[in-house]
Design a protein around this motif. Structure first.
Motif, mmCIF file in Angstrom:
data_model
loop_
_atom_site.group_PDB
_atom_site.id
_atom_site.type_symbol
_atom_site.label_atom_id
_atom_site.label_comp_id
_atom_site.label_asym_id
_atom_site.label_seq_id
_atom_site.Cartn_x
_atom_site.Cartn_y
_atom_site.Cartn_z
ATOM 1 N N PHE A 230 0.859 -1.183 0.000
ATOM 2 C CA PHE A 230 0.000 0.000 0.000
ATOM 3 C C PHE A 230 0.895 1.232 0.000
ATOM 4 O O PHE A 230 0.941 1.972 0.965
ATOM 5 N N GLY A 231 1.620 1.392 -1.074
ATOM 6 C CA GLY A 231 2.481 2.555 -1.183
ATOM 7 C C GLY A 231 3.615 2.569 -0.174
ATOM 8 O O GLY A 231 4.081 3.621 0.223
ATOM 9 N N GLY A 232 4.070 1.405 0.263
ATOM 10 C CA GLY A 232 5.204 1.325 1.179
ATOM 11 C C GLY A 232 5.873 -0.005 0.975
ATOM 12 O O GLY A 232 5.804 -0.557 -0.117
ATOM 13 N N PRO A 233 6.534 -0.532 1.993
ATOM 14 C CA PRO A 233 7.084 -1.883 1.865
ATOM 15 C C PRO A 233 5.942 -2.876 1.680
ATOM 16 O O PRO A 233 4.821 -2.613 2.118
ATOM 17 N N PRO A 234 6.209 -3.997 1.015
ATOM 18 C CA PRO A 234 5.119 -4.944 0.766
ATOM 19 C C PRO A 234 4.521 -5.456 2.065
ATOM 20 O O PRO A 234 5.223 -5.750 3.019
ATOM 21 N N VAL A 235 3.206 -5.537 2.087
ATOM 22 C CA VAL A 235 2.490 -6.061 3.248
ATOM 23 C C VAL A 235 2.367 -7.567 3.107
ATOM 24 O O VAL A 235 2.437 -8.314 4.072
ATOM 25 N N VAL A 236 2.201 -7.989 1.853
ATOM 26 C CA VAL A 236 2.246 -9.410 1.526
ATOM 27 C C VAL A 236 3.348 -9.540 0.484
ATOM 28 O O VAL A 236 3.353 -8.826 -0.515
ATOM 29 N N ASP A 237 4.306 -10.436 0.778
ATOM 30 C CA ASP A 237 5.543 -10.436 -0.003
ATOM 31 C C ASP A 237 5.755 -11.791 -0.674
ATOM 32 O O ASP A 237 6.215 -12.739 -0.052
ATOM 33 N N ALA B 102 -0.470 -22.089 8.734
ATOM 34 C CA ALA B 102 0.613 -21.366 8.083
ATOM 35 C C ALA B 102 0.991 -20.219 8.999
ATOM 36 O O ALA B 102 0.134 -19.445 9.404
ATOM 37 N N VAL B 103 2.266 -20.138 9.365
ATOM 38 C CA VAL B 103 2.714 -19.044 10.225
ATOM 39 C C VAL B 103 3.276 -17.936 9.341
ATOM 40 O O VAL B 103 4.077 -18.191 8.450
ATOM 41 N N MET B 104 2.805 -16.739 9.593
ATOM 42 C CA MET B 104 3.161 -15.628 8.728
ATOM 43 C C MET B 104 3.786 -14.532 9.553
ATOM 44 O O MET B 104 3.384 -14.281 10.692
ATOM 45 N N ASN B 105 4.791 -13.870 8.992
ATOM 46 C CA ASN B 105 5.341 -12.678 9.626
ATOM 47 C C ASN B 105 5.953 -11.772 8.566
ATOM 48 O O ASN B 105 6.539 -12.261 7.603
ATOM 49 N N ASN B 106 5.810 -10.482 8.756
ATOM 50 C CA ASN B 106 6.352 -9.498 7.816
ATOM 51 C C ASN B 106 6.010 -9.816 6.364
ATOM 52 O O ASN B 106 6.850 -9.677 5.480
ATOM 53 N N GLY B 107 4.800 -10.257 6.130
ATOM 54 C CA GLY B 107 4.346 -10.479 4.770
ATOM 55 C C GLY B 107 4.801 -11.772 4.150
ATOM 56 O O GLY B 107 4.513 -12.042 2.987
ATOM 57 N N LYS B 108 5.547 -12.575 4.901
ATOM 58 C CA LYS B 108 6.022 -13.833 4.337
ATOM 59 C C LYS B 108 5.488 -15.008 5.158
ATOM 60 O O LYS B 108 5.267 -14.881 6.357
ATOM 61 N N ILE B 109 5.334 -16.139 4.458
ATOM 62 C CA ILE B 109 4.947 -17.346 5.167
ATOM 63 C C ILE B 109 6.201 -18.073 5.613
ATOM 64 O O ILE B 109 7.106 -18.338 4.809
ATOM 65 N N LEU B 110 6.288 -18.341 6.923
ATOM 66 C CA LEU B 110 7.511 -18.931 7.456
ATOM 67 C C LEU B 110 7.454 -20.449 7.427
ATOM 68 O O LEU B 110 8.439 -21.106 7.112
ATOM 69 N N GLN B 111 6.313 -21.007 7.789
ATOM 70 C CA GLN B 111 6.206 -22.464 7.852
ATOM 71 C C GLN B 111 4.751 -22.867 7.713
ATOM 72 O O GLN B 111 3.853 -22.189 8.219
ATOM 73 N N VAL B 112 4.514 -23.957 7.008
ATOM 74 C CA VAL B 112 3.173 -24.525 6.921
ATOM 75 C C VAL B 112 3.274 -25.944 7.438
ATOM 76 O O VAL B 112 4.063 -26.735 6.924
ATOM 77 N N ALA B 113 2.518 -26.256 8.476
ATOM 78 C CA ALA B 113 2.641 -27.580 9.065
ATOM 79 C C ALA B 113 1.436 -27.876 9.925
ATOM 80 O O ALA B 113 0.613 -26.994 10.175
#
Lengths: 350, 298, 263
Positions: free
Chosen positions: A13-20, A205-216
């Motif tokens: 949203f006009g800044g760093p990606p929220v979903v990356d 799915a664990v998500m942080n800073n727009g990235k998915i870290l692990q799905v389990a």
């Protein structure tokens, strides 16, 4: 083939990606949770699936059909809003019947479907109530019924339990789980509450800073987190810096600082480790025992949790206390801690 | 976390598309305002810089009108009187309305709604007739005088009642009362009651609590009411004409005369612009002062 | 005791508000041309004469036309603008709103003469249309204020929920947005109509040969013999307004209590 398939989806949203550049596959008929702290991008991801936001790049497909260009009112998804968004000018019945208008059902059939749905969410007899006369739990059920009555391919739940008090939340957790089994629709829930995610979902799915870290699966996430962030976010855990000394057969020997030299099963090292690598040893509080010998420390504080007690143990040469969970109080303030090597896991030092 | 800073996104629209929709929605209103407000005001400015001979305007530009508006003593008197009367009206109206609004907000309890209705009913009739009613009441053979004489309390009608600044102030304070009561009531009503309890809990008595919590928090309503009253009353035409008399006439009267009987549009334009500017300056200064004062009290 | 003091004050203030207004109906039934005590006896002849006054009825018709046009147009413009500023984050929103609410800070006489000048400059005759334009300037800021308040209390999730449940933008507007902001729309219509109906100064400059009711009344105030009739007119306006407000309240309450069952 995954039912919901998200490929390389990004949104800013006009800044760093929220979903990356998120990739995610959700299988059909399961209860799937998207877990992460506030602002991690999980709600934005959910809203992109529902169609309320458009991805900057990447594709979202449901049941093999790419959704990107399809407006929300034509998507095979339905959403339970965090606020529940119950139409205040309509009765319970009209709220649930709202999305059935286009089917042009005969009056009695419409009534039957709504009544059946009311029974499913256990709101029989409330169909004439106005939206303003409902309790929090009832509003949540109406929101669920209103979405489920359309038989969506995918039900999206945005923090569905956050607005309820603790006891109601626990009761609704059980019900939500049963409801999903009963209707068989794929549920995708967004939550920041790790306990909720672990107890409700088949897969998380664990998500942080727009990235998915692990799905389990919940168990795997708890026992075998793939990185420090996941381990830290899910439950209490203690970390120790260490280096790999030797890898022989199915054991890995590490120099664990305060823990001394320990040999742990190779399967407990959750990344490709070579001799000389730095790694992070992690252990859950309930896996640490009080013993007659071992790492010496002093009891700094304790928190009684009912069944167990959480102890903060201060040890020389380390600033954070070590967190230990036990059923019994140790005999004195001066304690020794035992770290079973099989309970230690090794994570990449990030 | 929700809707990361993007309010413009609806139903699959992107941000810039949404913004465009927003501008389209605003466009008709802005167009009407441009046509009905900006263009005419521009024209007033143009006229004010012209000279009029007969019914035709001069070719070149001149500041002669402004020279006369600002220079002539009778105009200056009128400006000061207009601002003075409006200022007084504003002060009186707000002071009278504040306790009333306070009563409704804090003391009326269940009857709150009835009070609000009762307070607004008098304003549901013609402004003109409300003002005129005062002329009837205060007049030489009006209600008060005829009533008092009938009762034998006076022998001759009281003449100080009508046709002076006093009658203008009374009439306007009545005519604009709703514009003071409602904004002040709204701002009082908005005050979180727990703040008042907190103030008491922290040791303030009723008076200190009022001065330190209630009054500062209701200042937005007071300021709003003051501006809402000051601006239109300065330019009011009806009241000074009906109840003001020569001693109570105001700036709008001369503007009307310039556009009516005398027909000197450039002069009327200059008078209008100067009074508009004066009103804006005074109102602006007042708002700043009030904010500053409010900040000081806290 | 202090509570009683405030109550007494409130009652006194109420009296101050009502006394001048009550003069209208009292003397409108007084059987005398002179508005003075003692009352001379009861009559309804002023009302009868009023009914026969075609010029007054014509002016009333003009005011109704202008009021309705102003109410509809300003509420429509207000709706669009209120939607724009509450729904979208636009650059320059503050400037636009400031510009739109400028008429609140400009004395009516300035608005009136500036429109008079403009009509003269472009060669248009004075007309009721011009009065409507002038009234729009005064009424649109009111409409926007009322409607923005309504839109701000409006939960955006509800529109998204509607889209999520399969309705497009247009149907969402009719099924969700419109019913929920309807009270605001009605309030805006009422407020702008009353404002326009009561407005004198702008109409005085712009109405030309077609007087609105306030302009007509203004003309009558010069003739003492017509005053009781004017008072009767004022009393009627007051009664109708009160009845309208009561009706609006009744409808509003009925709307709240009515259970909404069925599809």
């Amino acid at each position: 083939m995954a039912y919901l398939s998200i490929r390389q989806v990004s949104k800013a949203f006009g800044g760093p990606p929220v979903v990356d550049a998120v990739d995610l596959e959700v299988p059909q008929g399961r209860f799937f949770a998207l877990l992460g702290p506030s602002g991690c991008g999980k709600t934005t991801l959910l809203r992109m699936i529902a169609g309320f936001e458009t991805p900057d790049s990447g594709t979202i497909a449901i049941d093999g059909e790419v959704m990107n260009a399809i407006p929300p009112h034509l998507r095979p998804t339905n959403m339970v809003f965090q606020s529940y968004a119950i139409f205040p000018h309509l009765s319970v019945f009209d709220n649930i019947a709202y999305g059935l208008r286009k089917l042009r059902l005969p009056k009695n059939e419409l009534k039957a479907r709504v009544e059946a749905m009311l029974a499913t969410v256990r709101l029989e007899g409330l169909s004439g109530r106005g939206a303003g006369q409902l309790s929090g739990g009832q509003r949540q059920r109406v929101a669920l019924a209103r979405a489920l009555v359309r038989q969506p391919k995918l039900l999206l739940l945005d923090e569905p339990l956050a607005a309820l008090d603790k006891r109601l939340r626990e009761a609704m957790q059980v019900e939500l789980r049963q409801l999903q089994r009963q209707v068989g629709i794929t549920f995708l829930m967004v939550t920041h509450d790790q306990e909720e995610a672990l107890s409700l979902a088949d897969q998380v799915a664990v998500m942080n800073n727009g990235k998915i870290l692990q799905v389990a699966s919940p168990r795997e996430l708890y026992e075998r987190p793939n990185c420090r962030e996941v381990a830290d976010f899910i439950g209490e855990i203690n970390f120790f810096h260490a280096t790999v000394k030797a890898v022989d057969g199915d054991r890995v020997t590490v120099n664990g600082g305060l823990l001394g030299v320990v040999a742990l099963p190779r399967a407990n090292i959750l990344f490709d480790a070579a001799v000389g690598d730095a790694l992070l040893l992690a252990i859950r509080p309930e896996d640490i025992g009080f013993a007659d010998a071992g790492l010496a420390g002093t009891l700094a504080a304790s928190t009684f949790l009912g069944e167990t007690t959480l102890f903060q143990v201060q040890v020389a040469g380390r600033s954070d206390p070590i967190v230990v969970s036990n059923y019994f109080d140790p005999p004195s303030k001066d304690v020794h801690l035992n770290f079973p090597p099989d309970m230690l896991i090794g994570l990449p030092e990030s | 976390m929700r809707r990361q800073g993007n309010g413009a996104n609806v139903a699959g629209g992107t941000g810039s598309q949404g913004a465009q929709n927003g501008y389209w929605l605003l466009a008709p209103t802005l167009a009407v305002m441009a046509l009905g407000l900006a263009a005419p005001l521009g024209l007033v400015a143009v006229y004010s810089l012209k000279n009029q001979t007969g019914i035709s305007l001069s070719e070149g530009w001149t500041l002669a009108q402004y020279g006369e508006v600002l220079g002539r003593a009778s105009y200056r008197t009128l400006f000061w009187r207009s601002l003075g009367i409006s200022g007084l009206v504003t002060l009186v109206t707000v002071l009278l309305a504040y306790p009333m609004a306070y009563f409704v907000a804090f003391k009326a309890r269940r009857a709150k709604f009835v009070w609000l209705i009762a307070l607004t009913i008098p304003f549901w009739t013609s402004y003109l007739l409300r003002v005129f009613a005062w002329k009837i009441i205060l007049g030489f053979d009006g209600v008060i005088n005829s009533g008092l004489m009938r009762l034998g309390l006076i022998d001759h009608p009281l003449t100080f009642l009508l046709y002076n600044p006093f009658s203008v102030v009374v009439t306007l304070a009545h005519a604009w009362a709703a514009f003071a009561i409602l904004p002040i009531y709204v701002s009082l009503e908005k005050i979180d009651r727990s703040l008042l309890e907190a103030a008491t809990d922290l040791g303030d008595g009723p008076l200190r609590r009022f001065l330190r919590v209630t009054l500062p928090l209701s200042m937005p309503g007071v300021i709003g009411a003051a501006v809402l009253i000051f601006v239109p009353t300065t330019g009011d035409y009806v009241t000074p004409t009906l109840v003001g008399g020569p001693a109570g006439s105001m700036i709008a009267n001369v503007i009307e005369i310039q556009f009516g009987r005398i027909g000197n549009w450039p002069m009327g334009s200059a008078l209008a612009l100067v009074s508009m500017t004066a009103v804006a300056l005074v109102a602006g200064a007042f708002v700043l002062l009030a904010r500053w004062a409010t900040a000081r009290v806290r | 005791m202090r509570k009683h003091a405030l109550l007494l004050y409130a009652l006194a203030y109420l009296a101050f508000l009502y006394v001048p207004v009550l003069v209208l109906p009292i003397f409108s039934f007084n059987d005398s041309q002179f508005i003075a005590f003692p009352l001379a006896g009861f009559t309804t002849r002023w009302y009868a004469r009023l009914g026969a006054d075609t010029a007054m009825l014509h002016a009333l018709g003009n005011s109704l036309k202008v009021g309705m046009a102003t109410a509809l147009l300003s509420t429509l413009l207000g709706l669009l603008a209120a939607r724009a500023v509450t729904r979208y984050r636009l650059r320059g929103t503050h400037a636009a709103l400031g510009f739109i609410s400028l008429p609140l800070f400009i004395p009516d006489i300035v608005l009136g003469i500036s429109l008079l000048l403009m009509l003269g400059a472009i060669g248009l005759p004075l007309s009721l249309g011009a009065v409507v334009l002038g009234h729009l300037l005064v009424c649109v800021p009111f409409a926007i204020t009322v409607l923005v308040a309504r839109f701000e209390g409006f939960d955006r999730d509800l529109e998204e929920a509607s889209a999520d449940l399969g309705e497009d933008g247009w149907m969402t507007f009719w099924r969700v947005t419109f019913p929920l902001i309807l009270p605001g729309i009605l309030a805006s219509l009422l407020l702008t109509f009353i404002t326009s109906f009561d407005e004198f100064l702008v109409a005085y400059f712009l109405s030309g040969t077609e007087p609105t009711l306030p302009v007509y009344i203004w003309g009558q105030l010069r003739f003492p013999e017509r005053l009781p009739m004017v008072l009767a007119l004022g009393a009627i306006i007051l009664a109708v307004s009160v009845a309208l407000v009561a009706l609006a309240e009744y409808v509003r309450n009925a709307g709240v209590k009515k259970p909404m069952v069925g599809a």
